[in-house]
Every structure is written in structure tokens, then in C-alpha cells.
Design a protein around this motif. Structure first.
Motif, PDB file in Angstrom:
ATOM      1  N   ALA A 158       0.694  -1.242   0.008  1.00  0.00           N
ATOM      2  CA  ALA A 158       0.134  -0.031   0.084  1.00  0.00           C
ATOM      3  C   ALA A 158       0.759   1.398   0.038  1.00  0.00           C
ATOM      4  O   ALA A 158       0.578   2.130  -0.675  1.00  0.00           O
ATOM      5  CB  ALA A 158      -0.881   0.085   1.225  1.00  0.00           C
ATOM      6  N   ALA A 159       2.116   1.176   0.765  1.00  0.00           N
ATOM      7  CA  ALA A 159       2.822   2.398   0.693  1.00  0.00           C
ATOM      8  C   ALA A 159       3.453   2.658  -0.521  1.00  0.00           C
ATOM      9  O   ALA A 159       3.840   3.778  -1.100  1.00  0.00           O
ATOM     10  CB  ALA A 159       4.032   2.098   1.892  1.00  0.00           C
ATOM     11  N   SER A 160       3.943   1.575  -1.343  1.00  0.00           N
ATOM     12  CA  SER A 160       4.379   1.414  -2.525  1.00  0.00           C
ATOM     13  C   SER A 160       3.727   2.344  -3.741  1.00  0.00           C
ATOM     14  O   SER A 160       4.002   2.785  -4.451  1.00  0.00           O
ATOM     15  CB  SER A 160       4.905   0.179  -3.104  1.00  0.00           C
ATOM     16  OG  SER A 160       3.643  -0.510  -3.589  1.00  0.00           O
ATOM     17  N   ILE A 161       2.367   2.403  -3.422  1.00  0.00           N
ATOM     18  CA  ILE A 161       1.408   3.157  -4.537  1.00  0.00           C
ATOM     19  C   ILE A 161       1.457   4.533  -4.274  1.00  0.00           C
ATOM     20  O   ILE A 161       1.550   5.232  -5.321  1.00  0.00           O
ATOM     21  CB  ILE A 161      -0.052   2.615  -4.014  1.00  0.00           C
ATOM     22  CG1 ILE A 161      -0.517   1.162  -4.396  1.00  0.00           C
ATOM     23  CG2 ILE A 161      -1.230   3.785  -4.557  1.00  0.00           C
ATOM     24  CD1 ILE A 161      -1.702   0.731  -3.653  1.00  0.00           C
ATOM     25  N   LEU A 162       1.827   5.092  -3.096  1.00  0.00           N
ATOM     26  CA  LEU A 162       2.047   6.359  -2.985  1.00  0.00           C
ATOM     27  C   LEU A 162       3.386   6.661  -3.413  1.00  0.00           C
ATOM     28  O   LEU A 162       3.808   7.777  -4.255  1.00  0.00           O
ATOM     29  CB  LEU A 162       1.927   6.918  -1.517  1.00  0.00           C
ATOM     30  CG  LEU A 162       0.708   6.672  -0.907  1.00  0.00           C
ATOM     31  CD1 LEU A 162       0.615   7.287   0.798  1.00  0.00           C
ATOM     32  CD2 LEU A 162      -0.355   7.264  -1.529  1.00  0.00           C
ATOM     33  N   ARG A 163       4.311   5.907  -3.386  1.00  0.00           N
ATOM     34  CA  ARG A 163       5.862   6.122  -3.744  1.00  0.00           C
ATOM     35  C   ARG A 163       5.753   6.104  -5.342  1.00  0.00           C
ATOM     36  O   ARG A 163       6.532   6.758  -5.909  1.00  0.00           O
ATOM     37  CB  ARG A 163       6.698   5.096  -3.277  1.00  0.00           C
ATOM     38  CG  ARG A 163       6.951   5.144  -1.489  1.00  0.00           C
ATOM     39  CD  ARG A 163       8.067   4.210  -1.209  1.00  0.00           C
ATOM     40  NE  ARG A 163       7.929   2.904  -1.460  1.00  0.00           N
ATOM     41  CZ  ARG A 163       7.385   1.958  -0.714  1.00  0.00           C
ATOM     42  NH1 ARG A 163       7.181   2.332   0.499  1.00  0.00           N
ATOM     43  NH2 ARG A 163       7.346   0.682  -0.885  1.00  0.00           N
ATOM     44  N   ALA A 164       5.082   4.992  -5.837  1.00  0.00           N
ATOM     45  CA  ALA A 164       5.119   4.792  -7.304  1.00  0.00           C
ATOM     46  C   ALA A 164       4.216   5.988  -7.931  1.00  0.00           C
ATOM     47  O   ALA A 164       4.731   6.313  -9.468  1.00  0.00           O
ATOM     48  CB  ALA A 164       4.500   3.447  -7.697  1.00  0.00           C
TER      49      ALA A 164
END
Length: 266
Positions: free
Chosen positions: A239-245
Motif C-alpha cells: 500500500a505504501a508503494s502506491i504512494l511512492r510509485a
């Protein structure tokens, strides 16, 4: 970034409309126009997570489990949940939940669990949504090579965060396994689907004695029962990677605080 901006990115991946009708997802507290610089991801909205958010200086906590799954008429600080709301508002920390909409997403909770325990290749839902075969509950995948149930259990335990009681296994530990299904969180409701799917192993959480016993007596796949919290924790980084990506200009952090209800096994 505003809180509304961050929520927009999360809801593109986890549409609230795909949550179960009984679920409570979305923004729990916080001003959509408020600024967000730091986002803490956690499984449970509990006091120790709020303390971690305060110490780190988070502006938003994203949790998998809802704070209020059933209706309430008060947020008075005389209750644990009321105190949590007061604490978050006092420190200007928003709270947002993605629950069953994250369970059925692609990728979602079970995709992260599947990768954590070593499944490779394409993953397909164990119980697809009627209108979308690529979304749904659970995931079916394969091990990179056949191994014994005992070896897979050790691999799965090593891939999941540690809890007080680890995992439990039902089945012949010498049995060779390769086709595996997983489901983050409580998986009792998927036992019938798992039996019909031609699996070697079904890994989930919160399995009760009678359903598990009947399942094994009917020559179902082997079962691996892990801690509920542990099966959902791998999703946090996804889920955090969605913001990073998506280029959202915020700092993210995955809480390593163990909030499993069981604190010690003997």
C-alpha cells in the motif's frame, strides 16, 4: 500534498465501492484539506500505533482494520476507541482505512501474503468477483519447485513477521506440495472453495477447530493457520508503494509494531 490528494491515490487502487456492504472504509477523522507530509501504515488502529505516529510526526495513519466496524453513538474519551479519536485529533493526525476493498484488490492483501511466503509466477483469485475475474478474495499461486509440506511451513514462517505463536500446520509434513492458495485474515469462509480448487495447501488465519477438522477429514488440502495480524502485515508495504510509485510527495513508513492480540504462547 493534501489529505484529499493522498486519499485519491489510495482509492484509485482500493475503490471503496468494492468493499463489502457491512464494512466501514474510508476517512475516519481528519481534514481533507489538511497538509500531509508523513504517512504511517499499520494493520490496527490502536493506541500503540497512535503513539508511534505521534513520535514520528505522522500526519496520516492508514490502517487495514476499521476503527468502528459497528455503529457507535459516542467518541467520548471514556472508551479506548474514543480516546484514540481524541488523541489523533489533538495531534492533528488523520486516520484512513482500506479493509475489504484492499482484500479484493489486484494487487491486494493476499497478493502481498503470497509473495511473502514464497509463491511465484502469476496469481489468480481463489474466489473471483462475479464481474472481475482478476479481483477477489485469496490468491492461488505456485511454489518455484515442489517441496515437502514441512519445508514450506518453515519457509512461510520465515517470510511472515514473528508473533507469539507462529503458525500451525494440519497435514502430512512429508507430503510434496506445489500449488498453494493464501488468504489474508480470517479464511474459514473459503475452506469450501479451497477444497474444490485442486490445491496442495491453503494458508490463512483464524481457523477454528470444527471447520478445520471436518476439512481434513474430507481429504482437503493441507492447512496452515497463521496469526491474523501476520497474514495482513505484508500488505502494508504494498500500500505504501502506491504512494511512492505515483509520485506523491510524502514520506511513508510501515509500522513494525506487533499488534496481534496474542502476546505470548507456552
Amino acid at each position: 500534498m493534501t489529505l484529499a490528494d493522498v486519499i485519491g491515490k489510495l482509492e484509485a487502487a482500493y475503490p471503496p465501492a468494492t468493499a463489502e456492504s457491512w464494512d466501514a472504509v474510508g476517512l475516519v477523522c481528519g481534514d481533507p484539506g489538511g497538509e500531509v507530509r508523513k504517512v504511517l501504515f499499520a494493520v490496527d488502529p490502536v493506541a500503540v500505533v497512535a503513539d508511534e505516529a505521534i513520535a514520528w510526526g505522522a500526519d496520516l495513519i492508514v490502517t487495514h482494520h476499521p476503527l468502528y466496524l459497528r455503529g457507535t453513538t459516542t467518541v467520548a474519551a471514556t472508551t479506548p476507541k474514543g480516546r484514540l479519536v481524541h488523541t489523533l485529533i489533538k495531534h492533528d493526525i488523520a486516520l484512513y482505512t482500506a479493509h475489504t476493498n484492499a482484500d479484493v484488490a489486484n494487487p491486494g492483501v493476499s497478493d502481498a501474503l503470497a509473495r511473502a511466503v514464497g509463491l511465484t509466477g502469476d496469481l489468480v483469485p481463489l474466489r473471483p468477483l462475479p464481474d472481475d475475474p482478476w479481483r477477489g478474495l485469496g490468491r492461488i499461486g505456485a511454489l518455484p519447485y515442489p517441496m515437502t509440506l514441512g519445508d514450506f511451513a518453515e519457509q512461510a514462517a520465515g517470510g511472515l513477521p514473528k508473533t507469539s505463536w507462529g503458525i500451525r500446520v494440519a497435514g502430512d509434513l512429508t507430503r510434496r506440495v506445489s500449488r498453494v492458495a493464501v488468504s489474508g485474515g480470517a479464511g474459514d469462509s473459503l475452506l469450501g472453495t479451497a477444497r474444490a480448487a485442486g490445491l496442495d495447501v491453503f494458508l490463512t488465519a483464524d481457523l477454528r477447530h470444527h471447520p478445520a477438522s471436518e476439512f481434513m477429514e474430507a481429504d482437503g488440502p493441507a492447512l496452515i493457520d497463521a496469526a491474523h495480524w501476520a497474514t495482513e502485515w505484508p500488505w502494508l508495504d504494498s500500500a505504501a508503494s502506491i504512494l511512492r510509485a505515483t509520485g506523491v510527495n510524502v514520506e511513508t513508513r510501515v509500522s513494525a509494531t506487533v499488534t496481534d492480540a496474542w502476546t505470548r504462547g507456552y
